[in-house]
Design an enzyme around this catalytic site. Sequence first.
Site, PDB file in Angstrom:
ATOM      1  N   THR A  95     -73.409  73.114  54.778  1.00  0.00           N
ATOM      2  CA  THR A  95     -73.341  72.420  53.484  1.00  0.00           C
ATOM      3  C   THR A  95     -73.324  73.403  52.322  1.00  0.00           C
ATOM      4  OG1 THR A  95     -74.372  70.430  54.332  1.00  0.00           O
ATOM      5  CG2 THR A  95     -74.652  70.836  51.994  1.00  0.00           C
TER       6      THR A  95
ATOM      7  N   THR B 248     -77.815  73.351  57.729  1.00  0.00           N
ATOM      8  CA  THR B 248     -79.240  73.080  57.973  1.00  0.00           C
ATOM      9  C   THR B 248     -79.489  72.356  59.295  1.00  0.00           C
ATOM     10  OG1 THR B 248     -79.130  70.969  56.790  1.00  0.00           O
ATOM     11  CG2 THR B 248     -79.785  72.921  55.513  1.00  0.00           C
ATOM     12  N   ASP B 249     -78.473  71.636  59.800  1.00  0.00           N
ATOM     13  CA  ASP B 249     -78.732  70.735  60.939  1.00  0.00           C
ATOM     14  C   ASP B 249     -79.230  71.449  62.189  1.00  0.00           C
ATOM     15  OD1 ASP B 249     -78.135  68.545  59.446  1.00  0.00           O
ATOM     16  OD2 ASP B 249     -76.102  68.257  60.227  1.00  0.00           O
TER      17      ASP B 249
HETATM   18  N1  ASP Z   1     -74.136  69.084  58.566  1.00  0.00           N
HETATM   19  C1  ASP Z   1     -74.507  70.194  57.709  1.00  0.00           C
HETATM   20  C2  ASP Z   1     -74.623  71.435  58.588  1.00  0.00           C
HETATM   21  O1  ASP Z   1     -75.580  71.585  59.262  1.00  0.00           O
HETATM   22  C3  ASP Z   1     -75.761  69.912  57.010  1.00  0.00           C
HETATM   23  C4  ASP Z   1     -76.267  70.993  56.112  1.00  0.00           C
HETATM   24  O2  ASP Z   1     -75.838  72.133  56.129  1.00  0.00           O
HETATM   25  O3  ASP Z   1     -77.174  70.678  55.296  1.00  0.00           O
HETATM   26  O4  ASP Z   1     -73.749  72.250  58.604  1.00  0.00           O
END
Ligand code: ASP
Length: 326
Positions: free
Chosen positions: A18, A97-98
């Site tokens: 993200t 973050t995932d």
């Molecule tokens: N779906 C995204 C990822 O993990 C979520 C994020 O980065 O906050 O790449």
Amino acid sequence: MNVSLAQQRVVVLGTGGTIAGRASSAADGVGYTAAQVTVQDLLASIPAYEGLALDVEQVAQVDSKDMTLGVWQTLARRLAFHLARPDVGAVVVTHGTDTLEETAFFLQCVLDAQKPVVLTCAMRPATALVPDGPQNLVDAMVLARHPGTCGVLIVCAGRVHGAGEVAKAHTYRLDAFDSGDAGPLATVGEGLVRQFRAWPEPSGLLKPGAPAWDRVMNAHELPGVVVLTSHADADATQVNALLDHSASHPASAVRGMVVAGTGNGTVHARLEEALSRAQEQGVRVVRTTRCAAGPVIPHAGQVLTDVRQLSPVKARIALALELLGE
Ligand code: ASP
């Protein structure tokens, strides 16, 4: 060659997420596409880095929900290469973050990170009205250049977490990561690092060129380890289906099962019976907890081995790496 800390280069590796996401509207914090902006462009938006000795590399461009062993291998190889350079003081990695906690844990398992490996991220896309990525990147850079820092670390919303304890704990809050009872290792803000606990010991046992490193880096896939959850009314259906699959497809047989138990790693009697059967058939079964905080405290009479502190997803990685080494 002796290079002073002030002269040392920082390498920034981009993997997507993200932090590199784009939405069609600045007001959209969830309907965006991750992994669109290059790490070079992310850094260009932060004037503070002008003139700093940086090497920048786009290692991957993925939404981290779709993380693969292949990306981990590429990232680990590039990290090992840069960490071995005498002129490099630290490496910063931008990541989604995932699965951030899984990548961090994998890297901690495989890398001998005597220098800081700082992973950072964002909860809002780069196109948001007030994106959090640039500040996280600034904080990651501050931590990377902080004297004495080492190990695989995560920086998000001003808090520094260790790869062993950290987990994503919130779906949209900017401060999305938590280290449970252990708490963060440090905070970082206004250019200042305030450390509360020792940096993690670089625990990676694998050295580039050693047989174990080669085995992990050359694997086409990790040994099949699945995560199951114990819950009210749980039964043997999933375990039976997995054992049937293994019997009919030996090439993709399930070799390990992690059960996320209730509370102190307790497992529904019907599921536990099925898991014991799997264990008797040679499947490695380990038990952890679905609780967000607290270890599994061992006690007598348990039929399934516990993994104490590890979350289910980290226990999966640990068991898969262990099976790969056998
Ligand atoms: N779906 C995204 C990822 O993990 C979520 C994020 O980065 O906050 O790449």
